[in-house]
Scaffold this motif. Structure first.
Motif, mmCIF file in Angstrom:
data_model
loop_
_atom_site.group_PDB
_atom_site.id
_atom_site.type_symbol
_atom_site.label_atom_id
_atom_site.label_comp_id
_atom_site.label_asym_id
_atom_site.label_seq_id
_atom_site.Cartn_x
_atom_site.Cartn_y
_atom_site.Cartn_z
ATOM 1 N N ILE A 1 0.864 -1.180 0.000
ATOM 2 C CA ILE A 1 0.000 0.000 0.000
ATOM 3 C C ILE A 1 0.901 1.230 0.000
ATOM 4 O O ILE A 1 1.806 1.353 0.815
ATOM 5 N N ASP A 2 0.663 2.098 -0.952
ATOM 6 C CA ASP A 2 1.521 3.264 -1.160
ATOM 7 C C ASP A 2 0.678 4.534 -1.080
ATOM 8 O O ASP A 2 -0.159 4.790 -1.935
ATOM 9 N N ALA A 3 0.922 5.336 -0.047
ATOM 10 C CA ALA A 3 0.196 6.592 0.132
ATOM 11 C C ALA A 3 1.122 7.791 -0.060
ATOM 12 O O ALA A 3 0.780 8.908 0.305
ATOM 13 N N CYS B 1 -4.521 3.166 5.841
ATOM 14 C CA CYS B 1 -4.951 4.438 5.243
ATOM 15 C C CYS B 1 -5.774 5.265 6.222
ATOM 16 O O CYS B 1 -5.619 6.486 6.302
ATOM 17 N N ARG B 2 -6.647 4.598 6.963
ATOM 18 C CA ARG B 2 -7.447 5.317 7.967
ATOM 19 C C ARG B 2 -6.543 5.940 9.037
ATOM 20 O O ARG B 2 -6.792 7.043 9.505
ATOM 21 N N GLU B 3 -5.488 5.209 9.434
ATOM 22 C CA GLU B 3 -4.546 5.746 10.423
ATOM 23 C C GLU B 3 -3.879 7.022 9.908
ATOM 24 O O GLU B 3 -3.491 7.876 10.702
ATOM 25 N N LEU B 4 -3.735 7.130 8.594
ATOM 26 C CA LEU B 4 -3.136 8.317 7.979
ATOM 27 C C LEU B 4 -4.187 9.385 7.670
ATOM 28 O O LEU B 4 -3.878 10.382 7.018
ATOM 29 N N ASP B 5 -5.418 9.167 8.121
ATOM 30 C CA ASP B 5 -6.540 10.079 7.870
ATOM 31 C C ASP B 5 -6.822 10.253 6.383
ATOM 32 O O ASP B 5 -7.213 11.331 5.932
ATOM 33 N N LEU B 6 -6.654 9.181 5.625
ATOM 34 C CA LEU B 6 -6.984 9.190 4.207
ATOM 35 C C LEU B 6 -8.393 8.650 4.030
ATOM 36 O O LEU B 6 -8.841 7.810 4.816
ATOM 37 N N LYS C 1 -12.348 2.800 -3.362
ATOM 38 C CA LYS C 1 -13.227 2.615 -2.205
ATOM 39 C C LYS C 1 -13.197 3.885 -1.376
ATOM 40 O O LYS C 1 -12.124 4.405 -1.049
ATOM 41 N N ASP C 2 -14.374 4.374 -1.042
ATOM 42 C CA ASP C 2 -14.515 5.523 -0.157
ATOM 43 C C ASP C 2 -14.481 4.989 1.276
ATOM 44 O O ASP C 2 -15.391 4.286 1.700
ATOM 45 N N LEU C 3 -13.438 5.334 2.004
ATOM 46 C CA LEU C 3 -13.281 4.833 3.370
ATOM 47 C C LEU C 3 -14.164 5.563 4.376
ATOM 48 O O LEU C 3 -14.273 5.133 5.515
ATOM 49 N N LEU C 4 -14.791 6.656 3.946
ATOM 50 C CA LEU C 4 -15.661 7.418 4.841
ATOM 51 C C LEU C 4 -17.109 6.949 4.804
ATOM 52 O O LEU C 4 -17.896 7.325 5.666
ATOM 53 N N GLU C 5 -17.443 6.139 3.787
ATOM 54 C CA GLU C 5 -18.820 5.647 3.705
ATOM 55 C C GLU C 5 -19.131 4.815 4.935
ATOM 56 O O GLU C 5 -18.298 4.056 5.424
#
Length: 173
Positions: A59-61, A104-109, A150-154
């Motif tokens: 995973i690359d952010a 990704c969530r930990e990075l607030d993405l 994928k929208d992680l905020l949904e």
């Protein structure tokens, strides 16, 4: 791992090879805070020790490199998901995707992208089940590859069925 390499059961050799994949992917400065490789290892039932790497993904952010063949480099980008054929269809890929999403969530993405070949029906079914949807982009080769997002905020995070993964004692490390 047979997906990419000749047979070798030694975990140290497998980790070295994964490190080489990671090194080759570094076409711009490495950032440990925004780039991870997740590995699933099967445990030996009698000893409880990790015996074999059975899957991995990346995973690359990091900020996209503008000097690539693509005009559109979506990030964060999940790539190189591979599960040993002897361990497929047991929930391990789903566990790895979830680990990437959690990172990704930990990075607030708030989103994740992946490109998938249209002929890979099993992968498309899994990603759809996990809430990924087709996303158009300027580099789209729509006959061969599709970009999923994928929208992680949904609301309503998609459940990961890891019962089979638990049965074979696979863990994400």
């Amino acid at each position: 791992m047979r997906c990419f390499y000749a047979e070798s059961q030694a975990p140290a050799k497998q980790l070295h090879r994964l490190g080489e994949i990671n090194r080759m992917q570094q076409n711009f400065p490495y950032d440990r805070e925004k780039h991870r490789m997740f590995v699933a290892a099967a445990k030996n039932d009698s000893t409880g020790r990790d015996e074999k790497i059975v899957a991995f993904c990346d995973i690359d952010a990091r900020k996209p490199n503008q000097n690539t063949m693509y005009r559109y480099n979506p990030r964060p980008y999940l790539s190189d998901l591979c599960v040993d054929p002897d361990f497929q269809r047991r929930g391990i890929a789903q566990m790895l995707v979830k680990a990437c999403e959690d990172f990704c969530r930990e990075l607030d993405l708030d989103e994740v992208f992946i490109r998938v070949e249209r002929t890979n029906k099993a992968a498309l079914a899994m990603y759809t089940k996990l809430g990924y949807k087709e996303h158009s982009h300027p580099d789209d080769d729509s006959e061969k590859v599709m970009l999923l997002r994928k929208d992680l905020l949904e609301s309503g995070e998609n459940a990961v069925d890891n019962k089979e993964a638990t049965k074979i004692n696979a863990t994400v490390i």
